[in-house]
Design a protein around this motif. Structure first.
Motif, PDB file in Angstrom:
ATOM      1  N   ASP A   1      27.853  52.447 -46.287  1.00 10.85           N
ATOM      2  CA  ASP A   1      28.370  53.701 -45.726  1.00 10.85           C
ATOM      3  C   ASP A   1      27.958  54.821 -46.690  1.00 10.85           C
ATOM      4  O   ASP A   1      28.222  54.737 -47.894  1.00 10.85           O
TER       5      ASP A   1
ATOM      6  N   ASP B   1      27.776  58.162 -48.820  1.00 12.29           N
ATOM      7  CA  ASP B   1      28.736  59.042 -49.489  1.00 12.29           C
ATOM      8  C   ASP B   1      28.149  60.446 -49.555  1.00 12.29           C
ATOM      9  O   ASP B   1      27.099  60.652 -50.154  1.00 12.29           O
TER      10      ASP B   1
ATOM     11  N   THR C   1      25.694  55.974 -51.732  1.00  9.72           N
ATOM     12  CA  THR C   1      26.157  55.004 -50.740  1.00  9.72           C
ATOM     13  C   THR C   1      27.083  54.009 -51.412  1.00  9.72           C
ATOM     14  O   THR C   1      26.975  53.748 -52.618  1.00  9.72           O
ATOM     15  N   SER C   2      28.023  53.502 -50.644  1.00 12.95           N
ATOM     16  CA  SER C   2      28.901  52.421 -51.082  1.00 12.95           C
ATOM     17  C   SER C   2      28.494  51.157 -50.328  1.00 12.95           C
ATOM     18  O   SER C   2      28.106  51.229 -49.161  1.00 12.95           O
TER      19      SER C   2
ATOM     20  N   LYS D   1      34.593  52.156 -51.353  1.00 13.42           N
ATOM     21  CA  LYS D   1      34.860  53.570 -51.053  1.00 13.42           C
ATOM     22  C   LYS D   1      36.126  54.040 -51.756  1.00 13.42           C
ATOM     23  O   LYS D   1      36.191  55.181 -52.232  1.00 13.42           O
TER      24      LYS D   1
ATOM     25  N   LYS E   1      33.453  54.993 -54.973  1.00 12.61           N
ATOM     26  CA  LYS E   1      32.227  55.189 -54.187  1.00 12.61           C
ATOM     27  C   LYS E   1      30.976  54.930 -55.038  1.00 12.61           C
ATOM     28  O   LYS E   1      31.035  54.685 -56.226  1.00 12.61           O
ATOM     29  N   ARG E   2      29.837  54.952 -54.354  1.00 11.81           N
ATOM     30  CA  ARG E   2      28.521  54.781 -55.002  1.00 11.81           C
ATOM     31  C   ARG E   2      28.477  53.510 -55.867  1.00 11.81           C
ATOM     32  O   ARG E   2      28.016  53.522 -57.007  1.00 11.81           O
TER      33      ARG E   2
END
Length: 543
Positions: free
Chosen positions: A415, A417, A501-502, A530, A534-535
């Motif tokens: 997903d 970020d 992105t996560s 998330k 995150k990341r």
């Protein structure tokens, strides 16, 4: 009526009947599809419009909240700081047409541009309501500020939305009211930004209607403030929408989507209705054109075919007529003399059937190729070229069928970020370009037997068949390469986007024997990633 005439008339009537039936059925289906597609598009854009209106009102309210807790208002020694703070806020956010601080008696103490400073507006709702608590007033014409600002280009007075926040000290002492007039032009800018990509002859339009049913925003053919009583607004709850086809005051029938705004987070909204419409005739024009074309093609082909069948039937009936004449002449004789023409006739029929079968075979190959292409297109996301949810379904079935026992399937749920900020700031076209660029970088990290899927929005899924003994290690390497790749800047035309992105990671059948459950486990790991900064990559762990 001889054989030639009967064959020609029968063929012509049959072709006309089939053409009419096909035109009716295809036209009916095309009309339903066109209406469903147009209605769905209106529903989607109306949802975006309503969401943006509430989101931006929520943002302006929160900005006023933030200013209200700044310890400069009500302190005479910090009056210059307070004035500078209001002026800077207005510079950064021009939709705040006027901002001011009212003392406990309702007198304007500090104001942007020094407008109304020293004047009492104690009887105005912005003070009366603001001293009681947070207040957001509905759209209204300028009253005290009417002489301070020019009228709009269409001659109408400028309109505002009021926001008022009480200012109190830490011990609860009332210091005054922080008030602002938010220019209603920001809503028009929102409407224009949504409608800009739709420029053309599709005639899609957006309106805002107040809770009591009066027009607040929309095309000028309907005067602002006019009653929109012809719209079925009753019984539409907050957050709900209603799709209808109705006749508007101009006498035209429109596909209409009506949605009641429901606020955003702790902002409950003002009960506005957003309305999206498109003339029904425009929405259904492709279907009507298709029906027209089918009739034209049917009549044209039918006319040409009838001329052809007239000559063909004459040629076909020639040996039949000759055979009939021979039969009558010979009567009781052996019909061996009629064998030659009969044989010739059969030979010609065989040749005709052979050619017809060959043509059918070629058409069958073309139809099969077209079907294969249609199936391939149905499995691919049209924006990124990755597999879509239908493609995912087929991939899962294939992996379950052919994955060797010495391999596992690594499932990586991704997903993005920061994608929403890019989409909101630079627009949907930039968001689309960003999604395509992300898909390109993901594909660059995949091997031929590995698959990338776009689930929708900014959510992706990667499926990696890996050796059992090295699966964990390889999957983590691939995931970290993806984290680094997505973290690199994306150059999108005139702007540069920085996102991340996560990633959630799970394995089939290691974590669960059901592949569908492993997808959920990867999704759970994604949400943990998330929620923990995150990341990053999070490997699913059993509770």
């Amino acid at each position: 009526m001889n054989y030639r005439q009967r064959l020609t008339i029968t063929y012509g009537l049959t072709l006309l009947l089939v053409g009419a039936l096909v035109s009716f059925l295809v036209g009916l289906q095309a009309t339903e599809n066109s209406k469903a597609a147009a209605t769905g598009y209106l529903r989607d854009i109306n949802l975006q419009f309503a969401t943006l209106l509430d989101l931006r009102m929520w943002a302006r309210r929160n900005e006023m909240r933030t200013l209200a807790v700044t310890p400069v208002f009500g302190d005479r020694q910090r009056e210059n700081e307070a004035r500078r703070l209001l002026e800077q806020t207005q510079d950064f956010l021009p939709m705040f047409t006027w901002m001011g601080f009212l003392d406990p008696e309702g007198t304007v103490d500090i104001a942007t541009g020094q407008i109304l400073e020293g004047e009492s507006i104690a009887q105005r709702p912005v003070f009366q309501e603001g001293r009681q608590g947070e207040f957001i007033g509905d759209v209204h014409d300028a009253v005290l500020l009417a002489s301070q600002f020019p009228r709009l280009p269409n001659g109408e007075p400028i309109q505002f939305v009021d926001i008022a926040i009480p200012v109190v000290t830490d011990n609860g002492e009332f210091q005054g009211v922080l008030a602002a007039h938010l220019s209603w032009e920001w809503a028009q800018d929102t409407r224009v930004s949504l409608m800009a990509p739709l420029a053309g002859d599709n005639q899609k339009e957006l309106f805002v209607v107040s809770a009591d049913g009066n027009k607040l925003l929309g095309p000028e053919e309907i005067v602002d403030g006019s009653s929109m009583a012809f719209l079925p607004l009753a019984d539409i709850e907050s957050g709900e929408s209603r799709e209808v086809t109705l006749q508007w005051p101009d006498g035209i029938y429109y596909l209409t989507d009506i949605r009641r705004t429901d606020g955003y987070q702790d902002y409950s909204g003002l009960g506005w209705f957003t309305v999206a419409r498109q003339p029904e005739a425009i929405a259904l024009a492709p279907a009507q054109q298709l029906i027209h074309n089918i009739w034209i093609y049917s009549l044209t082909i039918g006319g040409i075919s009838m001329v052809g069948i007239w000559y063909l039937s004459g040629w076909i009936s020639r040996p039949l007529r000759r055979l009939s004449s021979i039969s009558q002449a010979l009567q009781l004789r052996l019909n061996s003399e009629s064998t030659t023409p009969a044989s010739a006739h059969v030979k010609d029929e065989i040749e005709t059937v052979k050619q017809a079968i060959y043509r059918l075979h070629e058409e069958g190959k073309q139809e099969y190729a077209a079907r294969q292409l249609a199936e391939k297109v149905s499995r691919a996301d049209p924006l990124t070229g990755l597999a879509n949810r239908e493609g995912l379904r087929l991939l899962l079935a294939e992996y379950q069928r052919v994955l060797p026992r010495k391999q596992v399937l690594a499932v990586l749920a991704l997903d993005l970020d920061g994608f929403k900020q890019v989409n909101d700031h630079y627009g949907h076209s930039a968001g689309d370009e960003l999604l395509k660029a992300v898909a390109y970088r993901l594909q660059a990290e995949l091997r031929p037997n590995q698959a990338g899927i776009r689930l929708g929005g900014d959510e992706f899924l990667l499926l990696l068949p890996l050796p059992v003994d090295e699966g964990e290690h390889i999957a983590e390497i691939v995931a970290h390469r993806i984290l680094e790749a997505i973290a690199q800047p994306f150059h999108l035309g005139n702007c540069t986007a920085n996102i991340g992105t996560s990633i959630g990671l799970a394995f089939w059948p290691t974590d669960d024997e059901k592949l569908e459950m492993v997808l959920d486990l990867a999704d759970q790991a994604l949400y943990k990633a998330k929620n923990t900064g995150k990341r990053r990559l999070v490997r699913w762990q059993s509770p």
